[in-house]
Structure formats: C-alpha cells, structure tokens
Design a protein around this motif. Structure first.
Motif, PDB file in Angstrom:
ATOM      1  N   PHE A   1      15.717   5.341  -2.009  1.00 58.61           N
ATOM      2  CA  PHE A   1      15.868   3.979  -1.644  1.00 58.61           C
ATOM      3  C   PHE A   1      17.264   3.687  -1.111  1.00 58.61           C
ATOM      4  O   PHE A   1      18.246   4.683  -1.005  1.00 58.61           O
ATOM      5  N   GLU A   2      17.582   2.647  -0.281  1.00 57.18           N
ATOM      6  CA  GLU A   2      18.736   2.278   0.210  1.00 57.18           C
ATOM      7  C   GLU A   2      18.861   0.816   0.206  1.00 57.18           C
ATOM      8  O   GLU A   2      17.871  -0.011  -0.036  1.00 57.18           O
ATOM      9  N   ALA A   3      20.066   0.306   0.531  1.00 55.66           N
ATOM     10  CA  ALA A   3      20.559  -1.112   0.512  1.00 55.66           C
ATOM     11  C   ALA A   3      21.465  -1.589   1.213  1.00 55.66           C
ATOM     12  O   ALA A   3      22.280  -0.775   1.286  1.00 55.66           O
ATOM     13  N   GLU A   4      21.445  -2.559   1.881  1.00 55.94           N
ATOM     14  CA  GLU A   4      22.449  -3.069   2.868  1.00 55.94           C
ATOM     15  C   GLU A   4      23.102  -4.393   2.369  1.00 55.94           C
ATOM     16  O   GLU A   4      22.435  -5.245   1.821  1.00 55.94           O
ATOM     17  N   PHE A   5      24.575  -4.298   2.081  1.00 58.92           N
ATOM     18  CA  PHE A   5      25.223  -5.653   2.027  1.00 58.92           C
ATOM     19  C   PHE A   5      25.511  -6.336   2.804  1.00 58.92           C
ATOM     20  O   PHE A   5      26.026  -5.717   3.966  1.00 58.92           O
TER      21      PHE A   5
ATOM     22  N   VAL B   1      23.903   1.481   1.571  1.00 60.37           N
ATOM     23  CA  VAL B   1      24.219   2.374   0.502  1.00 60.37           C
ATOM     24  C   VAL B   1      22.907   3.226   0.368  1.00 60.37           C
ATOM     25  O   VAL B   1      21.943   2.646   0.277  1.00 60.37           O
ATOM     26  N   GLN B   2      23.049   4.335  -0.103  1.00 60.23           N
ATOM     27  CA  GLN B   2      22.052   5.190  -0.375  1.00 60.23           C
ATOM     28  C   GLN B   2      21.878   5.585  -1.994  1.00 60.23           C
ATOM     29  O   GLN B   2      22.976   5.746  -2.452  1.00 60.23           O
ATOM     30  N   GLY B   3      20.800   5.588  -2.471  1.00 59.68           N
ATOM     31  CA  GLY B   3      20.398   5.604  -3.831  1.00 59.68           C
ATOM     32  C   GLY B   3      19.473   6.828  -4.297  1.00 59.68           C
ATOM     33  O   GLY B   3      19.074   7.481  -3.109  1.00 59.68           O
ATOM     34  N   ILE B   4      18.887   7.008  -5.112  1.00 59.86           N
ATOM     35  CA  ILE B   4      18.190   7.886  -5.614  1.00 59.86           C
ATOM     36  C   ILE B   4      16.737   7.640  -5.209  1.00 59.86           C
ATOM     37  O   ILE B   4      16.337   6.460  -4.880  1.00 59.86           O
ATOM     38  N   LYS B   5      15.887   8.657  -5.321  1.00 60.94           N
ATOM     39  CA  LYS B   5      14.407   8.279  -5.064  1.00 60.94           C
ATOM     40  C   LYS B   5      14.084   7.690  -3.635  1.00 60.94           C
ATOM     41  O   LYS B   5      12.863   7.102  -3.285  1.00 60.94           O
TER      42      LYS B   5
ATOM     43  N   LEU C   1      19.444   2.710  -9.414  1.00 56.78           N
ATOM     44  CA  LEU C   1      18.884   3.286  -8.233  1.00 56.78           C
ATOM     45  C   LEU C   1      20.413   3.217  -7.309  1.00 56.78           C
ATOM     46  O   LEU C   1      20.342   4.223  -6.686  1.00 56.78           O
ATOM     47  N   LEU C   2      20.970   2.429  -7.080  1.00 59.78           N
ATOM     48  CA  LEU C   2      22.246   2.473  -6.326  1.00 59.78           C
ATOM     49  C   LEU C   2      23.211   1.445  -6.605  1.00 59.78           C
ATOM     50  O   LEU C   2      22.778   0.340  -7.285  1.00 59.78           O
ATOM     51  N   LYS C   3      24.444   1.577  -5.876  1.00 56.25           N
ATOM     52  CA  LYS C   3      25.417   0.545  -6.465  1.00 56.25           C
ATOM     53  C   LYS C   3      26.395   0.435  -5.035  1.00 56.25           C
ATOM     54  O   LYS C   3      26.379   1.430  -4.197  1.00 56.25           O
ATOM     55  N   TYR C   4      27.147  -0.797  -4.879  1.00 56.39           N
ATOM     56  CA  TYR C   4      27.744  -1.094  -3.778  1.00 56.39           C
ATOM     57  C   TYR C   4      29.138  -1.369  -4.342  1.00 56.39           C
ATOM     58  O   TYR C   4      28.961  -2.553  -5.221  1.00 56.39           O
ATOM     59  N   PHE C   5      30.306  -1.123  -3.784  1.00 59.45           N
ATOM     60  CA  PHE C   5      31.491  -1.679  -4.416  1.00 59.45           C
ATOM     61  C   PHE C   5      32.383  -2.012  -3.295  1.00 59.45           C
ATOM     62  O   PHE C   5      32.809  -2.863  -3.134  1.00 59.45           O
ATOM     63  N   SER C   6      32.406  -1.132  -2.098  1.00 57.54           N
ATOM     64  CA  SER C   6      33.241  -1.371  -1.045  1.00 57.54           C
ATOM     65  C   SER C   6      32.890  -0.322   0.165  1.00 57.54           C
ATOM     66  O   SER C   6      31.978   0.519  -0.246  1.00 57.54           O
ATOM     67  N   GLY C   7      33.324  -0.586   1.130  1.00 57.06           N
ATOM     68  CA  GLY C   7      33.319   0.258   2.287  1.00 57.06           C
ATOM     69  C   GLY C   7      31.897   0.117   2.931  1.00 57.06           C
ATOM     70  O   GLY C   7      31.537  -0.939   3.303  1.00 57.06           O
ATOM     71  N   ASP C   8      31.101   1.250   3.382  1.00 54.05           N
ATOM     72  CA  ASP C   8      30.103   1.295   4.042  1.00 54.05           C
ATOM     73  C   ASP C   8      29.060   0.422   3.531  1.00 54.05           C
ATOM     74  O   ASP C   8      28.545   0.536   2.344  1.00 54.05           O
ATOM     75  N   THR C   9      28.536  -0.650   4.489  1.00 53.33           N
ATOM     76  CA  THR C   9      27.545  -1.518   3.689  1.00 53.33           C
ATOM     77  C   THR C   9      26.084  -1.242   3.602  1.00 53.33           C
ATOM     78  O   THR C   9      25.319  -1.925   2.904  1.00 53.33           O
TER      79      THR C   9
ATOM     80  N   SER D   1       0.832  -1.315   0.058  1.00 51.49           N
ATOM     81  CA  SER D   1      -0.095   0.080  -0.128  1.00 51.49           C
ATOM     82  C   SER D   1       0.997   1.324   0.063  1.00 51.49           C
ATOM     83  O   SER D   1       1.957   1.344   0.419  1.00 51.49           O
ATOM     84  N   GLU D   2       0.332   2.482  -0.656  1.00 52.26           N
ATOM     85  CA  GLU D   2       1.117   3.367  -0.685  1.00 52.26           C
ATOM     86  C   GLU D   2       1.308   3.989   0.753  1.00 52.26           C
ATOM     87  O   GLU D   2       0.335   3.930   1.779  1.00 52.26           O
ATOM     88  N   GLY D   3       2.756   4.450   1.348  1.00 52.61           N
ATOM     89  CA  GLY D   3       3.005   4.831   2.417  1.00 52.61           C
ATOM     90  C   GLY D   3       3.478   3.740   3.316  1.00 52.61           C
ATOM     91  O   GLY D   3       4.125   4.117   4.292  1.00 52.61           O
ATOM     92  N   ALA D   4       3.443   2.343   2.930  1.00 54.03           N
ATOM     93  CA  ALA D   4       4.086   1.388   3.511  1.00 54.03           C
ATOM     94  C   ALA D   4       5.535   1.355   3.171  1.00 54.03           C
ATOM     95  O   ALA D   4       5.991   1.739   2.419  1.00 54.03           O
ATOM     96  N   SER D   5       6.235   0.514   4.026  1.00 58.34           N
ATOM     97  CA  SER D   5       7.577   0.306   4.032  1.00 58.34           C
ATOM     98  C   SER D   5       7.806  -0.960   2.887  1.00 58.34           C
ATOM     99  O   SER D   5       6.834  -1.629   2.789  1.00 58.34           O
ATOM    100  N   LEU D   6       8.909  -1.054   2.334  1.00 63.73           N
ATOM    101  CA  LEU D   6       9.327  -2.061   1.419  1.00 63.73           C
ATOM    102  C   LEU D   6      10.557  -2.445   1.527  1.00 63.73           C
ATOM    103  O   LEU D   6      11.469  -1.942   1.938  1.00 63.73           O
TER     104      LEU D   6
END
Lengths: 117, 113
Positions: free
Chosen positions: A63-67, A57-61, A47-55, A14-19
């Motif tokens: 979004f974030e992702a965790e390695f 990562v923040q992206g556009i719009k 949206l985003l990319k992970y290469f190294s370092g902080d696990t 639903s709109e407003g919910a977490s994803l």
C-alpha cells in the motif's frame, strides 16, 4: 477540532484491479495522518503513516498513500488488489503530540473493501 | 512479543451489571487509550491516559470509568451496564517519543441484554 471523512462506506473491486480509498481531513495545521486496516474479529493494524517530508508514503502489504495539502486528502492506493486485502480500512488524523492532544486520534467512519475473485 | 492484550474477548452482560475490561501492554508506553467501535461509526475515544495516575475523558466517557495504577495496565469499568454500551471495545497504547502510532489490542466484544 479535527475531523476525518471517508466518503465511501463500501467498495468492491476484482482481484488484480487497482484500488484507491479516499480520505479527507479537516485540521488547521499540518496533521499527522494514518491508515489502519482491520480484518474481521481483529484489532487495527497500522498500514502507513505521514508526519512530514515526502508526500508519498509507502506502507506494508504494497500500500501507499499520498498527502495532498491543497485538497486536504490522504488517499490510500494499491496497484493490484489481492483477495487477502478484503477488510475494513480506517483513516485517522492526529495533532502535534507535543501539545495538549496527547497523541489522540480522530478516526474516519471506515471503508469496507470486498474483493471479487 | 505480546504488545497490547485485552481480556476477555467476548462477554454478555445483563442490564445493570458491572464489569471491568482489562488491558495490559508490555511496551513500556506512557500513553494508553480506550475506544468503542460501532458499525459505520469508526472508533470513538472513551478515556485516555498519559501515564500512571493520570487519566482524562475522551469523546464518549459517560457510563465508564478508568484507572491507571501502573504503566502496564489500563482497565475500563462499566458500573451499570446499559444496552447502548453494546459495542466492540479496543485498547491502544502509544510510544513516548515523537509522533508514534497507536498499537491496538484485538478487542473485547460486549453485548448488554
């Protein structure tokens, strides 16, 4: 050879919910990881990319992702989904471009996100 | 700022016909890629190039050919179109240094009837 699995083919929120969109990879060393989004009839947008370092990562719009190396995962998250986020999302893994991989990517099967008002 | 441009956007072919899908980029990228996208299958790499005059097969090259005479252009050729080649085709390019992401065109939707 590397591989990527996106366990969820289709997710509805639903709109407003977490994803959270799941991505698991298989690769012997530290991979390079990407999330792309594809709107209908469009190409893929990074949206985003992970290469190294902080696990985390923040992206556009928003979004974030965790390695997470221990879980071989790179899950995509967003705290509050907007109707415009409805699209297909692809996780991809790349290997060291300095070797013989030439920056090639292996993509997951994709997750289609539907957003209810 | 054009990025990666693909033409045509849509095409219908008859079985056995041939055609060339065009891809050009204006970012001076050495690396270029062709993918096909089928529902539920993600993207599969057809061919790639690491620079003008250098190409190599990807995961699903059968039925396709490529050439790379310039840095900007990377056309994909279908010689004898088959129904199994009905798909959406994406071209991408990537910067030369470090671990750059791939940049994608908007795709060519191809139907073989």
């Amino acid at each position: 050879a590397q591989s990527v699995t996106q366990p969820d083919i289709h997710i509805t929120v639903s709109e407003g919910a977490s994803l959270e969109l799941r991505c698991n990879y298989s690769y012997g060393a530290t991979p390079y990881l990407f999330w792309y989004v594809q709107s209908p009839g469009q190409g893929l947008q990074l949206l985003l990319k992970y290469f190294s370092g902080d696990t985390l990562v923040q992206g556009i719009k928003g979004f974030e992702a965790e390695f997470k190396r221990s879980q071989s995962s790179f899950n995509l998250r967003k705290p509050s989904v907007h109707w415009s986020d409805a699209a297909e999302y692809f996780c991809a893994v790349g290997v060291n471009a300095g070797g013989t991989s030439y920056g090639k990517l292996t993509f997951g099967q994709g997750t289609i996100l539907t957003v209810h008002p | 700022n054009a990025g990666v441009t693909q033409t045509p956007k849509f095409r219908i072919l008859k079985i056995g016909q041939s055609m060339t899908l065009q891809c050009t980029q204006d970012m001076n990228h050495n690396y270029m890629y062709w993918y096909r996208q089928d529902p539920g299958m993600g993207l599969k790499l057809i061919y790639y190039s690491v620079g003008a005059g250098i190409t190599d097969k990807g995961e699903v090259p059968n039925g396709y050919n490529v050439s790379r005479s310039t840095t900007e252009d990377f056309p994909l050729r279908l010689e004898l179109a088959a129904p199994s080649q009905t798909s959406v085709y994406f071209c991408a390019s990537r910067g030369n240094g470090g671990n750059q992401p791939q940049h994608f065109g908007d795709g060519t939707r191809l139907s073989i009837l």
